[in-house]
Design an enzyme around this catalytic site. Structure first.
Site, PDB file in Angstrom:
ATOM      1  CE  LYS A 136      41.475 -49.358   2.696  1.00  0.00           C
ATOM      2  NZ  LYS A 136      41.265 -48.968   1.118  1.00  0.00           N
TER       3      LYS A 136
ATOM      4  CB  SER B 136      44.365 -51.154   4.335  1.00  0.00           C
ATOM      5  OG  SER B 136      45.502 -51.024   3.641  1.00  0.00           O
TER       6      SER B 136
ATOM      7  CD  GLU C 284      47.412 -48.074  -1.195  1.00  0.00           C
ATOM      8  OE1 GLU C 284      47.015 -48.250  -2.474  1.00  0.00           O
ATOM      9  OE2 GLU C 284      46.988 -48.291  -0.288  1.00  0.00           O
TER      10      GLU C 284
ATOM     11  CG  ASN D 192      38.471 -49.119  -1.044  1.00  0.00           C
ATOM     12  OD1 ASN D 192      38.700 -48.788   0.223  1.00  0.00           O
ATOM     13  ND2 ASN D 192      39.312 -49.650  -1.746  1.00  0.00           N
TER      14      ASN D 192
ATOM     15  CG  HIS E 242      45.260 -46.654   4.409  1.00  0.00           C
ATOM     16  ND1 HIS E 242      45.362 -47.045   3.121  1.00  0.00           N
ATOM     17  CD2 HIS E 242      45.990 -47.338   5.252  1.00  0.00           C
ATOM     18  CE1 HIS E 242      45.881 -48.224   3.077  1.00  0.00           C
ATOM     19  NE2 HIS E 242      46.420 -48.481   4.238  1.00  0.00           N
ATOM     20  CG  ASN E 243      43.032 -46.267  -0.038  1.00  0.00           C
ATOM     21  OD1 ASN E 243      43.373 -47.115   0.786  1.00  0.00           O
ATOM     22  ND2 ASN E 243      42.024 -46.963  -0.969  1.00  0.00           N
TER      23      ASN E 243
END
Length: 475
Positions: A182, A128, A189, A102, A185-186
């Protein structure tokens, strides 16, 4: 014979990726900074498998076929730089380094430039799915050297999750595109987790529902458009009792949520881009304020806060209606969260020249990843039909649900505020929607204030140009 690929970093994620590669027919060389970890892995999980250990970096590199394909799964930050520096003396031009951690996207951008000058191919790759995804199929977001991707594509596709036999892996774009996607994306989330938590809190504290009833409600919701991995694991959590006392384990977990920093990175990047993501910001704020446990307890005593969970009688005519209101709020908030994340990706793509394909991103997010949900199929279709779509909020399919659900969506906020039950993420989701579709916001007053104290000028709706007024002088 030389190994097809190598992996450095044998924490759980690294071990599971190695096992995934080997299970899919690839021979893998492994190295870990501490040899004891390597020995343990080889004696237990890797025993009898086509996995070769190395005790030094030089030995590790020598085990790999050319061009070497090296996956780094170490802690983000300096450890990644240290690993690259240790590898460089042993690499040849054209070898490939894949950072699957990450990493912060500016670090990936810097490393991409540094290694390109040395003719080493570099890829920043978001992965992920957690430990289970690493072992059984993850969502993979590779970015960087496109020629390098062509050489590792077969490995990445093989270890990715599959939806309708399609790999949940696709090339994102140049340089740091993979790690940027990513990161967003987090952020999504963070927001989705917070929205689910707020709906749970509403059902528990406002309506007085028992955990078993909330679980059953979530089970019924998870059958349709709200189906998602995060709702699935919430159902599992609501089904686990403490082995010591037989009561719901969740009630004994300290209400202080931790974070690893990717949510903060998303908010920081959004501010720099000028991309509004209020739901992600609210989720980050909620985690930070949750960590202030002692201070919150003092404040509760100071304000004589009473947590009234008397709730509703199931026979009350409003009972079933309010449960449906909560369902609609979760659906509309989740659409708003995805809209904010996709809009941020769109803006970053233009700003950084990523040329992101939002339909492809939504498509690979359907499997393997933490934010996988039934909505992503329709999100992918929306951007396939109209790649230039300004916002997911402008898609006909989603606009129908939002318009139909707007009143109920607002009701959960009204009820929560009246009952002193905080719902920062749901509130931010609906305010984003309302602000986005408002043709005239009160920003004209803000601009007038700026002109008043700083002579920043303003534009008019009836004339071209910039204007300044001496606001102290009445006309």
């Amino acid at each position: 014979m030389k190994c097809n690929a190598g992996l450095i970093g044998l924490a759980v994620m690294g071990q599971n990726l190695v096992l995934n590669m080997e299970r899919n027919g690839f021979s893998v060389a492994v190295f870990n900074r501490t040899s004891a970890k390597t020995d343990e892995f080889m004696k237990e999980k890797a025993e009898g498998k086509n996995i070769t250990p190395a005790r030094t970096i030089a030995e590790f590199v020598n085990l790999l076929e050319s061009p070497r394909k090296i996956f780094i799964m170490v802690k983000a930050g300096q450890p990644v730089d240290d690993t690259i520096e240790a590898l460089l003396p042993h690499l040849d031009k054209g070898d490939i380094i894949v950072d699957g951690g990450n990493s912060h996207y500016p670090d990936t951008r810097r490393r991409d430039k540094f290694l390109a000058e040395k003719e080493i191919r570099f890829m920043g790759t978001g992965i992920s799915g957690g430990e289970e995804g690493a072992l059984n199929g993850a969502c993979i977001m590779p970015g960087g050297d496109k020629e390098a991707f062509a050489l590792v594509e077969n490995i990445l596709n093989a270890i990715s999750a599959k939806v309708n036999n399609e790999p949940c892996c696709a090339y994102m774009g140049p340089r740091d595109a993979g790690h940027f996607v990513k990161m967003v994306h987090n952020g999504i989330e963070y927001a989705d987790m917070q929205v689910i938590a707020e709906v749970y809190d509403f059902l528990k504290r406002f309506m007085g529902m028992q955990a078993s009833d909330i679980r059953d409600t979530f089970i019924s919701w998870n059958e349709g458009v709200l189906n998602s991995y995060l709702l699935e694991i919430t159902i599992d959590i609501l089904n686990v009792n403490d082995p010591g006392n037989g009561r719901l384990l969740l009630d004994y977990i300290l209400d202080s949520a931790q974070q690893k920093g990717t949510g903060k990175w998303t908010s920081q990047a959004a501010l720099e881009l000028g991309a509004p993501i209020p739901a992600i910001d609210a989720a980050l704020f909620a985690r930070i304020i949750s960590s202030m446990k002692d201070e919150r307890v003092k404040a509760a005593n100071f304000y004589e806060y009473k947590d009234d969970t008397s709730g509703f009688d199931p026979l009350n005519p409003m009972y079933g209606s309010l449960i449906n209101t909560a369902r609609i709020a979760l659906l509309c908030s989740r659409i708003s969260v995805y809209a904010q994340g996709m809009a941020m990706l769109k803006k970053a793509s233009l700003e950084f020249g990523f040329e992101l394909d939002l339909s492809v991103i939504a498509k690979i997010w359907r499997g393997g990843c933490i934010i996988r949900s039934a909505l992503l199929e329709s999100i992918s279709e929306a951007f396939t039909k109209n790649p230039d779509l300004d916002s997911l909020l402008m898609d006909n399919y989603f606009s129908v649900m939002l318009k139909k659900g707007r009143v109920r969506w607002g009701e959960i906020v009204s009820f929560s505020v009246a009952a002193e039950v905080a719902c920062p993420a749901i509130s931010s989701c609906i305010q984003y929607f309302d602000s986005y579709r408002t043709p005239r916001l009160p920003a004209n007053l803000i601009q007038a204030q700026r002109d008043y104290f700083g002579a920043h000028t303003y534009k008019r709706i009836d004339k071209e140009g910039n204007f300044h007024t001496d606001w102290k002088t009445k006309p």
